[in-house]
Design an enzyme around this catalytic site. Structure first.
Site, PDB file in Angstrom:
ATOM      1  N   GLY A   1      20.336 -10.656 -27.447  1.00 55.50           N
ATOM      2  CA  GLY A   1      19.677  -9.373 -27.226  1.00 55.50           C
ATOM      3  C   GLY A   1      18.563  -9.521 -26.558  1.00 55.50           C
TER       4      GLY A   1
ATOM      5  N   ASP B   1      27.099 -12.416 -21.720  1.00 56.01           N
ATOM      6  CA  ASP B   1      25.793 -11.781 -21.805  1.00 56.01           C
ATOM      7  C   ASP B   1      25.490 -11.125 -20.439  1.00 56.01           C
ATOM      8  OD1 ASP B   1      25.065 -14.511 -21.847  1.00 56.01           O
ATOM      9  OD2 ASP B   1      23.136 -13.487 -21.883  1.00 56.01           O
TER      10      ASP B   1
HETATM   11  P1  AMP Z   1      19.107 -14.893 -19.506  1.00 54.99           P
HETATM   12  O1  AMP Z   1      19.202 -16.447 -19.338  1.00 54.99           O
HETATM   13  O2  AMP Z   1      17.874 -14.387 -18.888  1.00 54.99           O
HETATM   14  O3  AMP Z   1      20.244 -14.333 -19.517  1.00 54.99           O
HETATM   15  O4  AMP Z   1      18.448 -14.831 -21.226  1.00 54.99           O
HETATM   16  C1  AMP Z   1      19.209 -15.253 -22.222  1.00 54.99           C
HETATM   17  C2  AMP Z   1      18.739 -14.794 -23.507  1.00 54.99           C
HETATM   18  O5  AMP Z   1      17.331 -15.311 -23.511  1.00 54.99           O
HETATM   19  C3  AMP Z   1      18.391 -13.393 -23.688  1.00 54.99           C
HETATM   20  O6  AMP Z   1      18.682 -13.023 -24.895  1.00 54.99           O
HETATM   21  C4  AMP Z   1      17.109 -13.200 -23.118  1.00 54.99           C
HETATM   22  O7  AMP Z   1      16.406 -12.031 -23.534  1.00 54.99           O
HETATM   23  C5  AMP Z   1      16.241 -14.322 -23.686  1.00 54.99           C
HETATM   24  N1  AMP Z   1      15.204 -14.639 -23.058  1.00 54.99           N
HETATM   25  C6  AMP Z   1      15.055 -15.412 -21.863  1.00 54.99           C
HETATM   26  N2  AMP Z   1      13.653 -15.405 -21.413  1.00 54.99           N
HETATM   27  C7  AMP Z   1      13.082 -15.228 -22.591  1.00 54.99           C
HETATM   28  C8  AMP Z   1      11.563 -15.117 -22.626  1.00 54.99           C
HETATM   29  N3  AMP Z   1      10.609 -15.583 -21.907  1.00 54.99           N
HETATM   30  N4  AMP Z   1      11.123 -14.680 -24.086  1.00 54.99           N
HETATM   31  C9  AMP Z   1      12.151 -14.260 -24.725  1.00 54.99           C
HETATM   32  N5  AMP Z   1      13.454 -14.232 -24.660  1.00 54.99           N
HETATM   33  C10 AMP Z   1      13.757 -14.608 -23.610  1.00 54.99           C
HETATM   34 MG    MG Z   2      20.621 -12.253 -19.338  1.00 56.41          MG
END
Ligand code: AMP
Ligand code: MG
Length: 487
Positions: A86, A248
């Site tokens: 999410g 995702d």
């Molecule tokens: P990503 O690696 O950007 O695809 O992120 C994977 C998951 O981690 C997603 O659910 C993001 O919303 C969550 N996420 C990444 N960075 C953060 C952060 N700094 N704070 C909260 N959630 C994060």
């Molecule tokens: Mg992502």
């Protein structure tokens, strides 16, 4: 100030509550504009003069009509199933209808925690925000489907990663933020009702051509397969490595989404990996098509109960559709690489000719971008630059002879051949060492490097002689060997 200068319509927020969480961005201390994308704002029909972008693109104020939500999704990360991900650091402010009549998501990234943040702080630091701005806009200018960057804002607050960094927020614009992982979220919960609502929503929003098909959900699958095959072939054509091709991060609309540790190759290496967290090379350059196929198989398996009540029949239909991916991808890839060599016609030996060049490039560690671009010099019998990239002159001379013979079969004048070559082989890419330079200087308060890089990449296919130094690969001491997610 006219608060209605952005007219929101929130179709996703009208879906059942289980699709998202209502959450407002968390205000920040001292927002300052780093960059506003005025061209994109025009295209979206947003009158920047009528709003206070600092307030709205930092999340400190909400525009009338905006109904902020964080979207629910799940996903396979590096092949491992995660039942709930999410939007953990992003909030969808709402959708607007752009000047072409297309619905676009306006989302803030780095705007504070949401119910999906798990252990994260919901924030982003300046580096990844500038990276995403530069890279996503460069991709757009190279003609690759992508999410866009409408603004970058500094927050005046600190973000703690391996050390303290200045915080920043990106306004991301997408045709939608629905991912393969969004389908997986409902599928894993065996929520058939949610799945059907989502599929109908996506068909209605993106794939209206499927509405009246005999089996709209099978048609949806086929459309997404087509879009993703095209997208990944375009990445391969410019040497782009996404870096985190989790389900995702695979968009249902077929846009490049989630600019984390992505990077462009300098020297050609088919196994190239930049991301620090990709220990096994799962998302290496050459693996990308196969990984996208795997992600599409996950998507297909979510759709099974919608495709046919008879599971066996559904599996067979979905399997056939997924099996089409490879031949679709190969045909897109071949067309792109033919064009890269200046060829429009089809000849049965073309694939071999392309692979022979790629092999020589890999052995000689030539720069992916410069080598293809220099083909236009060959057309004009100016061979020196191209040949200099290769050590074994006999082998490259042999290849050039074969290529010249093949070019002659096109029956075209040199000018139109070199025009084709220059229209598909960029002169400028967002090179990693340039992005590093942008970030280092920005941390010192100097955004002129950021501005200049954006400017050069606004016209990646033009020669722009005044910016020749932006074409060069890194010197030995400038080489970036690893990139980071920046979360
Ligand atoms: P990503 O690696 O950007 O695809 O992120 C994977 C998951 O981690 C997603 O659910 C993001 O919303 C969550 N996420 C990444 N960075 C953060 C952060 N700094 N704070 C909260 N959630 C994060
Ligand atoms: Mg992502």
């Amino acid at each position: 100030m006219n608060l209605n200068s952005i007219t929101f319509d929130n179709s996703y927020a009208r879906l059942p509550k289980k699709f998202y969480a209502n959450v407002n961005p968390t205000p920040v201390k001292n927002p300052n504009i780093i960059k506003l994308n005025t061209q994109l704002a025009d295209n979206l029909g947003i009158k920047l003069n009528n709003i206070d972008p600092e307030k709205f693109f930092s999340g400190n104020s909400l525009l009338e009509g905006s109904q902020p939500i964080a979207m629910a999704y799940a996903g396979h990360q590096f092949g491992h199933w995660v039942p709930q991900l999410g939007d953990g650091r992003a909030v969808l402010l709402g959708e607007i209808i752009d000047t072409n009549g297309c619905r676009r998501d306006i989302q803030l990234k780095g705007c504070g925690p949401t119910p999906f943040s798990r252990m994260g702080d919901g924030r982003a630091w300046l580096g990844p925000i500038l990276r995403e701005y530069v890279l996503s806009e460069a991709m757009e200018n190279m003609g690759v489907p992508t999410t866009r960057a409408l603004s970058a804002i500094s927050t005046g607050e600190s973000v703690y990663r391996e050390k303290e960094f200045p915080g920043a927020i990106l306004t991301r614009v997408a045709f939608s933020h629905v991912r393969v992982g969004t389908f997986q979220y409902f599928s894993a919960r065996q929520d058939l009702e949610g799945l059907k609502i989502l599929a109908d929503y996506v068909i209605n929003r993106h794939y209206q051509n499927c509405v009246n098909d005999k089996n709209p959900y099978l048609s949806l699958l086929k459309e997404v397969i087509k879009r993703q095959a095209l997208l990944v072939s375009k990445w391969m054509g410019i040497g782009f490595i996404h870096g985190v091709l989790n389900t995702d991060n695979t968009s249902i609309y077929g846009e490049t989404i989630d600019y984390g540790p992505c990077a462009f190759m300098d020297e050609y290496s088919s196994n190239k990996v930049f991301s620090s967290i990709d220990q096994t090379g799962r998302y290496a350059y050459k693996n990308q098509p196969e990984i996208i196929r795997w992600n599409l198989a996950c998507f297909a398996s979510c759709l099974l109960p919608l495709i046919d009540k008879d599971e066996k029949k559904a599996i067979s239909l979905a399997q056939n559709a997924v099996d089409e991916f490879s031949s679709l991808y190969n045909s897109y890839w071949l067309k792109i690489f033919r064009n890269k060599l200046g060829l429009m016609k089809e000849n049965e030996n073309d694939e071999k000719l392309i692979h022979n060049l790629l092999n020589l490039m890999e052995i000689n560690k030539t720069d992916f971008t410069l080598t293809f671009r220099a083909l236009s010099n060959l057309v004009n019998n100016n061979d020196v630059q191209f040949k200099n990239y290769f050590l074994n002159q006999n082998k490259i001379n042999d290849w050039i002879d074969k290529w010249r013979n093949r070019i002659s079969l096109e029956g075209k004048d040199n000018k139109s051949i070199s025009k084709l070559i220059n229209s598909i082989n960029p002169s400028y890419i967002p090179r990693n060492h340039r992005i590093e330079e942008v970030i280092v200087e920005a941390l010192e308060g100097d955004y002129s490097y950021f501005e200049m890089l954006n400017k050069v990449l606004n016209k990646p296919y033009d020669d722009q002689n005044e910016y020749k130094n932006f074409q060069s690969p890194p010197d030995a001491n400038q080489i970036v060997t690893q990139t980071f997610c920046g979360t």
